[in-house]
Design a protein around this motif. Structure first.
Motif, PDB file in Angstrom:
ATOM      1  N   LEU A  85     -12.487 -69.488 -23.328  1.00 34.77           N
ATOM      2  CA  LEU A  85     -11.102 -69.266 -22.898  1.00 34.77           C
ATOM      3  C   LEU A  85     -10.389 -68.412 -23.999  1.00 34.77           C
ATOM      4  CD1 LEU A  85      -9.683 -72.555 -21.310  1.00 34.77           C
ATOM      5  CD2 LEU A  85     -10.358 -70.111 -20.169  1.00 34.77           C
ATOM      6  N   PHE A  86     -10.649 -68.888 -25.544  1.00 35.24           N
ATOM      7  CA  PHE A  86      -9.988 -68.257 -26.337  1.00 35.24           C
ATOM      8  C   PHE A  86     -10.629 -66.708 -26.702  1.00 35.24           C
ATOM      9  CE2 PHE A  86     -10.516 -66.728 -30.975  1.00 35.24           C
ATOM     10  CZ  PHE A  86      -9.439 -66.704 -31.296  1.00 35.24           C
ATOM     11  N   MET A  87     -11.821 -66.552 -26.282  1.00 36.20           N
ATOM     12  CA  MET A  87     -12.532 -65.358 -26.495  1.00 36.20           C
ATOM     13  C   MET A  87     -11.898 -64.258 -25.272  1.00 36.20           C
ATOM     14  SD  MET A  87     -14.293 -65.185 -29.004  1.00 36.20           S
ATOM     15  CE  MET A  87     -15.276 -63.824 -28.771  1.00 36.20           C
ATOM     16  N   ARG A  92      -8.390 -59.836 -23.634  1.00 38.67           N
ATOM     17  CA  ARG A  92      -7.623 -59.399 -22.856  1.00 38.67           C
ATOM     18  C   ARG A  92      -6.350 -58.736 -23.670  1.00 38.67           C
ATOM     19  NH1 ARG A  92      -8.164 -60.960 -17.173  1.00 38.67           N
ATOM     20  NH2 ARG A  92     -10.247 -60.888 -17.085  1.00 38.67           N
ATOM     21  N   ILE A  93      -5.784 -59.725 -24.783  1.00 43.77           N
ATOM     22  CA  ILE A  93      -4.657 -59.264 -25.320  1.00 43.77           C
ATOM     23  C   ILE A  93      -5.082 -58.023 -25.879  1.00 43.77           C
ATOM     24  CG2 ILE A  93      -3.084 -59.738 -27.305  1.00 43.77           C
ATOM     25  CD1 ILE A  93      -3.368 -62.729 -26.385  1.00 43.77           C
ATOM     26  N   GLY A  94      -6.297 -57.848 -26.594  1.00 41.49           N
ATOM     27  CA  GLY A  94      -6.762 -56.626 -27.637  1.00 41.49           C
ATOM     28  C   GLY A  94      -6.914 -55.605 -26.753  1.00 41.49           C
ATOM     29  N   PHE A 100       2.911 -59.042 -23.709  1.00 42.21           N
ATOM     30  CA  PHE A 100       3.838 -60.053 -23.966  1.00 42.21           C
ATOM     31  C   PHE A 100       4.907 -59.588 -24.410  1.00 42.21           C
ATOM     32  CE2 PHE A 100      -0.139 -62.371 -24.288  1.00 42.21           C
ATOM     33  CZ  PHE A 100      -0.054 -63.340 -23.069  1.00 42.21           C
ATOM     34  N   ALA A 101       6.097 -59.293 -23.704  1.00 43.90           N
ATOM     35  CA  ALA A 101       7.489 -58.735 -24.312  1.00 43.90           C
ATOM     36  C   ALA A 101       7.936 -57.738 -23.261  1.00 43.90           C
ATOM     37  CB  ALA A 101       7.227 -58.202 -25.692  1.00 43.90           C
TER      38      ALA A 101
END
Length: 101
Positions: A85-87, A92-94, A100-101
């Protein structure tokens, strides 16, 4: 029980210690990481030795088979799920798919 180049069997976990020095551990088939639980055992350590400036160590145990101890299995597979899940989230964020914002 041993591993060669990370492939083989190993004991993981240390639960339910007793006054006689024994504890419960789960035997796993490993390919670098533990993959398949083979059973849980009560271990009584009898001795250990280190050879070659600490590069190789061995331990001897008396063992008694127990039922598969599911908390050990859950911890290992839970760690794998958390890492996965971390990966996924980091990817996804990278990649900018999640903002987020």
């Amino acid at each position: 029980m041993s591993t060669v180049n990370g492939i083989g069997t190993r004991f993981f976990g240390r639960s339910e210690p007793r006054r006689d020095g024994s504890y419960l551990a789960t035997k796993w088939f490993c390919v670098v990481i533990p993959l398949i639980p083979l059973g849980s055992f009560r271990l009584w350590p009898e001795g250990s030795s280190s050879h070659g400036l600490g590069m190789y160590s061995s331990s001897t145990f008396r063992i008694k088979a127990q039922g598969l101890y599911l908390p050990h299995v859950g911890k290992i597979y839970g760690l794998y799920l958390a890492f996965y899940l971390f990966m996924v989230i980091a990817d996804r964020i990278g990649s900018g798919e999640w903002r987020f914002a």
